[in-house]
Design an enzyme around this catalytic site. Structure first.
Site, short mmCIF file in Angstrom:
data_model
loop_
_atom_site.label_atom_id
_atom_site.label_comp_id
_atom_site.label_asym_id
_atom_site.label_seq_id
_atom_site.Cartn_x
_atom_site.Cartn_y
_atom_site.Cartn_z
N GLY A 187 0.56 -1.22 0.11
CA GLY A 187 -0.06 0.04 -0.08
C GLY A 187 0.82 1.32 -0.11
N LYS A 188 2.23 1.11 -0.10
CA LYS A 188 3.07 2.33 -0.10
C LYS A 188 2.77 3.06 -1.20
CE LYS A 188 4.53 1.48 4.33
NZ LYS A 188 3.80 2.38 5.28
N ASN A 189 3.42 4.08 -1.35
CA ASN A 189 3.66 5.07 -2.53
C ASN A 189 4.54 4.35 -3.61
OD1 ASN A 189 2.58 7.12 -0.89
ND2 ASN A 189 3.07 8.54 -2.03
#
Length: 370
Positions: A187-189
């Site tokens: 879910g990180k950038n």
């Protein structure tokens, strides 16, 4: 109810990059090499260059990245590390796993990041490092933090797990302290298709120690110079990350468009919007608002199919994991307040303006009705 506006649409990103991800998969499968091969070493060079740093060492996850930095700096039992009272528990766990003691420092009310003005009061003869977190994708106010660290002979370790590509005074996170830890949770950038993390630093000695510690304490096969760990970024995840790194700036720019539309639509509403310090250029990993009506508002939004979350509902010092520690006895009223009021709205590079409008309309209606 199925969300009509998901909190984050990871699958949409994978669809956009399906050719690149398929090619990355094929390269690894056809190579027959899955641990510490050319995909990892190439990604390490590419991500170090992206951050503007000399070194990048891929590891298993963001928590391990923080832990290995502490180990490489010989921070352990008897030492203290200053950490934000308001953060994800991984920041604290890294300190605990190293055998050191996390000492909480309250945040700035406006940004939710660690308050530099509160740091010196928390320093003791046992303090070895300050671990600011670039929370929600906004860099902490690093200039005063590094000045305090230099004055007291402390190390500065960036928890950059949420801030891939963010800048402070024109420099990217990862280069603002002695070393930085990144997470590549999906879910990180910049997210892998599984777990992953990295240590970024300009310190060659520290980089060598982290690399050894991450690989059983070994630089040469079957020769072990320290009691290390098995925490390595694998070839497949590195290949996927290389594909996603090529679009990171573009996807961060799309997140900024979403954030700007939220500001436009929600300014003046009965909700506290994020504040950004002048020196920082956030990458909007999260768009976090505050309201005392949170529980009722979230219930209405969920019923309307709007994906909202809380980052974070329990401060680390209030968790059962730290109930018997000295940190639990530290009064952190602002962290407690934030935990009761913060609410993260949907954001991501594949959220459309039409979807943002749906979120805003539902939120405004919920605030009026609450």
């Amino acid at each position: 109810m199925t969300a009509i506006v998901p909190f984050l649409d990871i699958a949409a990103g994978n669809r956009e990059l399906h050719l690149e991800l398929d090619a990355a998969y094929a390269r690894v499968i056809q190579s027959g090499w899955f641990i510490l091969g050319s995909e990892v070493s190439t990604f390490e060079r590419e991500f170090a260059a992206y951050c503007g740093a000399e070194h990048c060492i891929g590891v298993g996850n963001g928590l391990d990245a923080l832990h290995l930095i502490l180990r490489a700096l010989d921070i352990g039992p008897g030492d203290e590390v200053l950490v934000p009272s308001n953060t994800f528990i991984a920041t604290w766990l890294a300190v605990t796993h190293a055998g050191a003691t996390p000492v909480p420092v309250e945040p700035l009310a406006a940004t939710h990041n660690i308050d530099p003005a509160r740091i010196e009061a928390a320093i003791t003869p046992r303090t070895r490092a300050i671990m600011p977190v670039h929370l929600y994708g906004q860099p902490a106010d690093m200039a005063p933090i590094t000045q305090i660290a230099a004055k007291h002979g402390l190390k500065v370790i960036e928890d950059a797990a949420q801030a891939h590509g963010a800048t402070y005074l024109g420099k990217r996170t990862g280069t603002l302290g002695d070393a930085a830890a990144f997470s590549f949770y999906p879910g990180k950038n910049l997210g892998a298709l599984g777990d992953g993390g990295a240590v970024v630093t300009n310190d060659s000695t520290l980089a060598d120690r982290v690399r050894d510690l991450s690989n059983y304490g070994s630089r040469q096969k079957y020769v072990h110079d320290s009691a290390g760990y098995n925490t390595r970024l694998d070839e497949l995840q590195a290949a996927f990350l290389r594909a996603k790194l090529s679009v990171l700036d573009d996807w961060n720019a799309r997140r900024n468009v979403v954030a700007e539309h939220y500001f436009k639509r929600l300014t003046g509403a009965d909700v506290v919007l994020p504040a950004v310090i002048d020196a920082a250029r956030p990458v909007w990993h999260l768009y976090v608002v505050r309201t005392r009506k949170r529980e009722r508002v979230m219930r209405v939004l969920a019923e309307a199919g709007i994906g909202v979350q809380i980052h974070y509902p329990i401060p680390p010092g209030r968790s059962a994991a730290y109930a018997e520690t000295s940190a639990a006895k530290v009064d952190c009223p602002l962290a407690d307040t934030l935990s009761r009021e913060v609410m993260s709205l949907p954001i991501g590079p594949h959220l459309t303006i039409e979807q943002v409008d749906l979120v805003c309309e539902a939120l405004l209606a919920a605030l009026d009705a609450a």
